[in-house]
Design a protein around this motif. Structure first.
Motif, short mmCIF file in Angstrom:
data_model
loop_
_atom_site.label_atom_id
_atom_site.label_comp_id
_atom_site.label_asym_id
_atom_site.label_seq_id
_atom_site.Cartn_x
_atom_site.Cartn_y
_atom_site.Cartn_z
N VAL A 139 0.68 -1.27 0.14
CA VAL A 139 0.07 0.11 -0.14
C VAL A 139 0.87 0.84 -0.07
O VAL A 139 0.73 2.37 -0.73
N VAL A 140 2.06 1.23 0.27
CA VAL A 140 2.94 2.18 0.94
C VAL A 140 3.49 2.44 -0.36
O VAL A 140 3.77 3.73 -0.74
N GLU A 141 3.83 1.67 -1.20
CA GLU A 141 4.69 1.39 -2.74
C GLU A 141 3.39 2.33 -3.84
O GLU A 141 3.96 2.84 -4.48
N LEU A 142 2.41 1.50 -3.31
CA LEU A 142 1.15 2.95 -4.32
C LEU A 142 0.75 3.92 -3.99
O LEU A 142 0.30 4.44 -5.08
N ILE A 152 -5.54 -1.41 -1.41
CA ILE A 152 -5.95 -2.80 -2.00
C ILE A 152 -7.43 -3.31 -0.69
O ILE A 152 -7.38 -3.40 0.06
N THR A 153 -7.86 -4.17 -1.48
CA THR A 153 -9.71 -4.16 -1.21
C THR A 153 -10.16 -5.80 -1.74
O THR A 153 -9.40 -6.98 -2.33
N ARG A 154 -10.88 -6.15 -1.29
CA ARG A 154 -11.72 -7.42 -0.92
C ARG A 154 -10.72 -9.10 -0.69
O ARG A 154 -10.47 -9.86 -1.48
N ILE A 155 -9.36 -8.48 0.34
CA ILE A 155 -8.32 -9.88 0.62
C ILE A 155 -8.80 -11.06 1.09
O ILE A 155 -10.34 -11.07 2.27
N ALA A 156 -8.86 -11.85 0.52
CA ALA A 156 -9.16 -13.64 1.01
C ALA A 156 -8.69 -13.80 2.14
O ALA A 156 -6.94 -13.53 2.46
N MET A 157 -8.61 -14.01 3.43
CA MET A 157 -8.86 -14.20 5.00
C MET A 157 -7.93 -14.91 5.21
O MET A 157 -8.67 -16.04 4.45
N GLU A 217 0.27 -3.29 -11.70
CA GLU A 217 1.57 -5.15 -11.73
C GLU A 217 2.14 -5.33 -11.00
O GLU A 217 2.21 -6.14 -10.20
N MET A 218 2.89 -4.27 -10.12
CA MET A 218 4.05 -4.42 -9.60
C MET A 218 2.80 -5.05 -8.10
O MET A 218 3.35 -5.69 -7.58
N ALA A 219 2.23 -3.99 -7.82
CA ALA A 219 0.91 -4.81 -6.10
C ALA A 219 0.76 -5.49 -6.57
O ALA A 219 0.80 -6.78 -5.45
N ALA A 220 -0.16 -6.24 -7.43
CA ALA A 220 -0.30 -7.54 -7.65
C ALA A 220 0.54 -8.64 -7.85
O ALA A 220 0.26 -9.52 -6.47
N ASN A 221 1.60 -8.48 -7.63
CA ASN A 221 2.48 -9.49 -7.94
C ASN A 221 3.62 -9.10 -6.31
O ASN A 221 3.51 -10.58 -5.30
N ALA A 222 3.34 -8.04 -5.64
CA ALA A 222 3.40 -8.46 -4.16
C ALA A 222 2.31 -9.12 -3.07
O ALA A 222 2.55 -10.02 -2.31
N VAL A 223 0.84 -8.90 -3.58
CA VAL A 223 -0.32 -9.24 -3.28
C VAL A 223 0.00 -11.40 -2.68
O VAL A 223 -0.41 -11.20 -2.37
N ARG A 224 0.81 -11.04 -4.51
CA ARG A 224 0.02 -13.11 -4.75
C ARG A 224 1.09 -13.49 -3.83
O ARG A 224 1.01 -14.22 -3.48
#
Length: 439
Positions: free
Chosen positions: A360-363, A380-385, A408-415
Motif C-alpha cells: 500500500v505504501v509503494e502504491l 487493496i480490497t476484498r482481501i481473502a482471509m 502490476e507491481m502491487a499485484a505481484n507483491a500481494v500474490r
C-alpha cells in the motif's frame, strides 16, 4: 543540571530521579539538550531500560511540556482507545461513534501512518472537506454536541514527544518499550481522558510481532498509565492478517461506513471493535459489566445510532452532509482496479501482513518520508482471509492503483504475500488476552 550527567547515570544503569527526568524533558522541549545528547539519552534508555517510577515521571513530564485539555464541563465520562498499529485497522472510525452513541464522550486525537501501518488521520483526510486540524473551540463544540471527534494532535499537545520521536526514528531507538510507553501515554494524558483502552497488536503485521513482546508492551503501558493516574486496560489482538478486508485510506473509510450501516459484517473486525467498545464502556463507568457494555454497543450499531454519530461528526468537521448515503460519489477512486488471481487451489494458510502494508505504501497510500503526499485512493480490497478455500483463478484481492505499472507491481507483491496450502490452517484467537491494572 548538566545533560551529560543525566546521560551518564542512565548509561551506567542507574535509576533517574524525578527531577533529573523533568530536567531532561525541559531540555528536550526548550532546546537545552542538543540532538546528539537526546540521541545518547535515548540509546542509554534503549540499552538499560527504565523502572516503573522512571517511566511514570517521563510520561508526566512529557505530558506537561504543553497544553493539557480539561473536559470536566462535559456531563458524561471521557474515554478513548489507542492502537499500536496494523494493516487494515480502521476500528477507530467505528469505535468512536459506537461509544459516543452509548453515552460516553470520545475526543479521539489520532496520528498519521507510520512505516507499513496506516494512520487514522490519513483515513479521515480522504473525506473531502473534512478538517482534521480544527481549533480547540470547534473541537470542544463537536465533542459536546456529537459525542466524538477524530482529529490530529495540535502543536501544543505534548510537544516534547514530537522532537523526541523524530530523533528516536533516526537513531534505531523506536522499539524501546519505556520510550514507546511515554510517547503514547503523554499524548493521551494531555488529551484529558478519564479512561483509556489499548489495542496492542501481535503478529507479523504488528510492530510487536511475538505474543511475548506484545504482552510485555501491554503490561508496561497499563502499569505506567495507571501509575500516572489514568485508568487503563489493554487487549492483545491478532495482526497475522489485515483486520479489515481493505487496506488503504479511502478504501478503509468505505469499509467502515459499510460496517456502521450494517451493509457488511467481517467477523474479525466486528469481534475486535465490539470487544474494545465493551472495554471502553465498562472502564468509563457507562456499563457495570462487560455483558451490559457489549449489549449497549451492539444496540448502538444495530439501531443506526452509531452511523448517525459518524455522519454528524463528518458534517460538523466540514465533510459532506450526505456522506453516508453517497460515499462512493465523495471518496477519491483509483484509476486502475485489478484482481489478483490465485494460481493454485487450496486454503489461505498464511498472509505476510507487513508485506501488504508495504505494498500500500509503494502504491502511494503511505509515506517513505515525512513530507511525502499520500494518495488516498490507492490500496487493496476484498482481501481473502486465512482459512478461506479458494480455486485457481479466483480473486485473492483487488489492487487499486494510479496506473497499470503500479497495479502490476502491487499485484505481484500481494500474490507473494498470500500463501495457499492444501490443509485448512488453525487460526489464532482474534482477541487473545486482557491486561488489567494490578491491585
Amino acid at each position: 543540571m548538566l545533560p551529560q550527567e543525566i546521560i551518564a547515570r542512565k548509561r551506567d544503569g542507574k535509576e533517574l530521579s524525578k527531577d533529573e527526568i523533568t530536567a531532561f524533558v525541559e531540555g528536550l522541549s526548550k532546546g537545552g539538550f542538543t540532538e546528539g545528547q537526546v540521541a545518547a539519552f535515548a540509546m542509554a534508555v534503549f540499552l538499560n531500560g527504565m523502572g516503573r517510577d522512571e517511566a511514570v515521571a517521563l510520561t508526566l513530564a512529557m505530558r506537561d511540556s504543553g497544553h493539557v485539555l480539561d473536559w470536566t464541563d462535559l456531563p458524561g465520562p471521557v474515554t478513548d482507545k489507542h492502537s499500536t498499529g496494523g494493516v487494515g485497522d480502521n476500528v477507530s472510525l467505528m469505535l468512536a461513534p459506537i461509544v459516543a452513541a452509548c453515552g460516553a464522550y470520545v475526543p479521539m486525537i489520532s496520528g498519521r501512518g507510520l512505516g507499513h501501518t496506516g494512520g487514522t488521520l490519513d483515513k479521515m483526510d480522504s473525506i473531502p472537506g473534512y478538517s482534521s486540524q480544527p481549533d480547540e473551540a470547534l473541537f470542544r463544540k463537536i465533542v459536546r454536541e456529537t459525542g466524538c471527534a477524530i482529529i490530529g494532535p495540535t502543536a501544543d499537545l505534548a510537544p516534547a514527544d514530537k522532537r523526541f520521536y523524530a530523533i528516536r526514528d533516526i537513531t534505531a531507538t523506536v522499539e524501546s518499550v519505556p520510550l514507546i510507553t511515554a510517547s503514547i501515554l503523554s499524548k493521551k494524558l494531555a488529551a484529558g481522558l478519564g479512561s483509556l483502552v489499548l489495542d496492542v497488536k501481535s503478529g507479523n503485521g504488528a510492530f510487536m510481532a511475538s505474543p511475548e513482546r506484545a504482552r510485555a508492551l501491554a503490561e508496561n503501558l497499563v502499569e505506567v498509565a495507571n501509575g500516572a493516574g489514568l485508568h487503563t486496560t489493554a487487549l492483545v489482538t491478532d495482526m497475522n492478517a489485515p483486520l479489515a478486508s481493505a487496506a488503504g485510506n479511502a478504501l478503509e473509510v468505505a469499509n467502515a461506513v459499510r460496517f456502521l450501516t450494517m451493509r457488511s459484517t467481517e467477523p474479525r473486525l466486528k469481534e475486535v471493535t465490539l470487544a474494545l467498545a465493551g472495554e471502553m464502556l465498562m472502564s468509563s463507568g457507562v456499563a457495570a459489566t462487560l455483558q451490559e457494555a457489549t449489549m449497549l454497543a451492539v444496540n448502538a450499531l444495530g439501531s443506526g445510532a452509531a452511523a448517525d454519530r459518524f455522519a454528524r461528526m463528518v458534517a460538523a468537521l466540514g465533510g459532506p452532509i450526505d456522506f453516508l448515503e453517497k460515499m462512493e460519489m465523495h471518496l477519491p477512486a483509483a484509476k486502475t482496479v485489478r484482481p489478483v488471481l490465485a494460481q493454485d487451489e487450496g486454503y489461505i494458510s498464511h498472509i505476510d501482513t507487513r508485506a501488504l502494508g508495504v505494498a500500500v505504501v509503494e502504491l502511494g497510500g503511505g509515506r517513505r518520508r515525512a513530507e511525502d503526499k499520500v494518495d488516498h485512493s490507492v490500496g487493496i480490497t476484498r482481501i481473502a482471509m486465512p482459512g478461506l478455500k479458494v480455486e485457481a483463478g479466483q480473486a485473492l484481492a483487488f489492487v487499486h492503483a494510479r496506473d497499470e505499472f503500479d497495479a502490476e507491481m502491487a499485484a505481484n507483491a500481494v500474490r507473494a504475500a498470500i500463501n495457499i496450502a492444501a490443509e485448512r490452517p488453525s487460526l489464532p484467537e482474534t482477541v487473545s488476552e486482557r491486561i488489567a491494572p494490578r491491585h
